[in-house]
Design a protein around this motif. Structure first.
Motif, short mmCIF file in Angstrom:
data_model
loop_
_atom_site.label_atom_id
_atom_site.label_comp_id
_atom_site.label_asym_id
_atom_site.label_seq_id
_atom_site.Cartn_x
_atom_site.Cartn_y
_atom_site.Cartn_z
N CYS A 19 0.93 -1.59 0.21
CA CYS A 19 0.19 -0.04 -0.01
C CYS A 19 1.26 1.40 0.46
N VAL A 20 0.30 2.30 -0.19
CA VAL A 20 0.95 3.39 0.08
C VAL A 20 0.71 4.31 0.85
N ARG A 21 2.19 4.67 1.74
CA ARG A 21 2.17 4.77 2.83
C ARG A 21 1.25 4.60 3.84
N GLY A 22 0.66 3.61 4.02
CA GLY A 22 0.35 3.01 5.06
C GLY A 22 -1.55 3.33 5.14
N MET A 23 -1.77 3.54 4.14
CA MET A 23 -2.75 3.90 4.01
C MET A 23 -3.29 2.90 3.02
N ARG A 24 -5.20 3.28 2.72
CA ARG A 24 -5.75 2.00 2.64
C ARG A 24 -5.78 2.18 1.34
N TRP A 25 -4.87 1.79 -0.04
CA TRP A 25 -4.81 2.89 -0.82
C TRP A 25 -2.98 1.41 -1.99
N PRO A 26 -4.07 0.05 -1.36
CA PRO A 26 -3.03 -0.52 -2.96
C PRO A 26 -2.38 0.17 -3.54
N VAL A 27 -1.42 -0.55 -3.82
CA VAL A 27 -0.26 -0.56 -4.81
C VAL A 27 -1.47 -0.52 -6.43
N GLU A 28 -1.84 -2.11 -6.26
CA GLU A 28 -2.82 -2.54 -7.62
C GLU A 28 -3.43 -1.66 -8.04
N VAL A 29 -4.30 -1.02 -7.14
CA VAL A 29 -5.64 0.52 -7.24
C VAL A 29 -5.10 0.90 -7.93
N ILE A 30 -3.86 2.25 -7.67
CA ILE A 30 -3.23 2.83 -8.21
C ILE A 30 -3.04 2.33 -10.22
N ILE A 31 -2.48 1.24 -9.94
CA ILE A 31 -1.71 1.20 -11.48
C ILE A 31 -3.23 0.97 -12.45
N ASP A 32 -4.45 -0.01 -11.46
CA ASP A 32 -5.21 0.45 -12.32
C ASP A 32 -5.99 1.09 -12.55
N MET A 33 -6.25 2.35 -11.91
CA MET A 33 -6.34 3.95 -12.05
C MET A 33 -5.41 4.22 -13.59
N LEU A 34 -3.81 4.77 -13.20
CA LEU A 34 -3.21 4.52 -14.27
C LEU A 34 -3.81 3.56 -15.64
N GLY A 35 -3.64 2.49 -15.44
CA GLY A 35 -3.91 1.53 -16.92
C GLY A 35 -5.41 1.78 -17.90
N ALA A 36 -6.37 1.98 -16.64
CA ALA A 36 -7.22 2.87 -17.04
C ALA A 36 -7.80 4.45 -17.34
N GLY A 37 -6.26 4.86 -17.30
CA GLY A 37 -6.18 6.00 -18.76
C GLY A 37 -6.53 7.22 -17.51
N MET A 38 -6.65 7.15 -16.90
CA MET A 38 -6.33 8.69 -15.23
C MET A 38 -4.73 8.93 -16.18
N SER A 39 -4.90 10.09 -15.64
CA SER A 39 -3.31 10.60 -15.82
C SER A 39 -3.25 11.21 -14.49
N PHE A 40 -1.61 11.36 -14.19
CA PHE A 40 -1.09 11.71 -12.58
C PHE A 40 -2.25 12.56 -11.52
N ASP A 41 -2.58 14.08 -12.88
CA ASP A 41 -2.98 15.03 -12.38
C ASP A 41 -4.11 14.54 -11.86
N GLU A 42 -5.60 13.37 -12.71
CA GLU A 42 -6.28 13.45 -12.18
C GLU A 42 -6.45 12.40 -10.95
N ILE A 43 -5.95 11.56 -11.29
CA ILE A 43 -6.20 10.67 -9.81
C ILE A 43 -5.46 11.30 -8.66
N VAL A 44 -4.80 12.82 -8.70
CA VAL A 44 -4.57 13.22 -7.19
C VAL A 44 -5.69 14.63 -7.14
N GLU A 45 -5.91 14.72 -8.01
CA GLU A 45 -7.39 15.65 -7.73
C GLU A 45 -8.80 14.84 -7.06
N ASP A 46 -9.03 13.71 -7.28
CA ASP A 46 -9.72 12.84 -7.08
C ASP A 46 -9.23 12.32 -5.73
N HIS A 47 -8.44 11.98 -5.47
CA HIS A 47 -8.06 11.37 -4.22
C HIS A 47 -6.71 12.79 -3.35
#
Length: 75
Positions: A19-47
């Motif tokens: 996970c990311v920094r001990g939060m409930r954000w598994p690496v696989e979820v972040i990779i999945d968002m990127l794979g779905a076409g989300m940009s870094f900025d979109e991910i950070v804006e949404d989360h």
């Protein structure tokens, strides 16, 4: 490897998945968002609890796994 200190593995968190920094954000979820076409900025804006460096850490971790190495070996 840069940013890997941001990836944590805790058996009590998300079934021990990396996970990311001990939060409930598994690496696989972040990779999945990127794979779905989300940009870094979109991910950070949404989360806003996530940072660009967290996303880079997830990519570095994925690269490490694909290379056949472990987090312990990279330290």
């Amino acid at each position: 490897m840069q940013y890997l200190e941001r990836i944590t593995i805790d058996p009590e968190l998300c079934h021990g998945k990396p996970c990311v920094r001990g939060m409930r954000w598994p690496v696989e979820v972040i990779i999945d968002m990127l794979g779905a076409g989300m940009s870094f900025d979109e991910i950070v804006e949404d989360h806003p609890e996530l940072e660009q460096e967290d996303i880079l850490a997830c990519l570095n971790y994925a690269k490490l796994l694909v290379s056949g190495r472990s987090l312990r070996e990279a330290a």
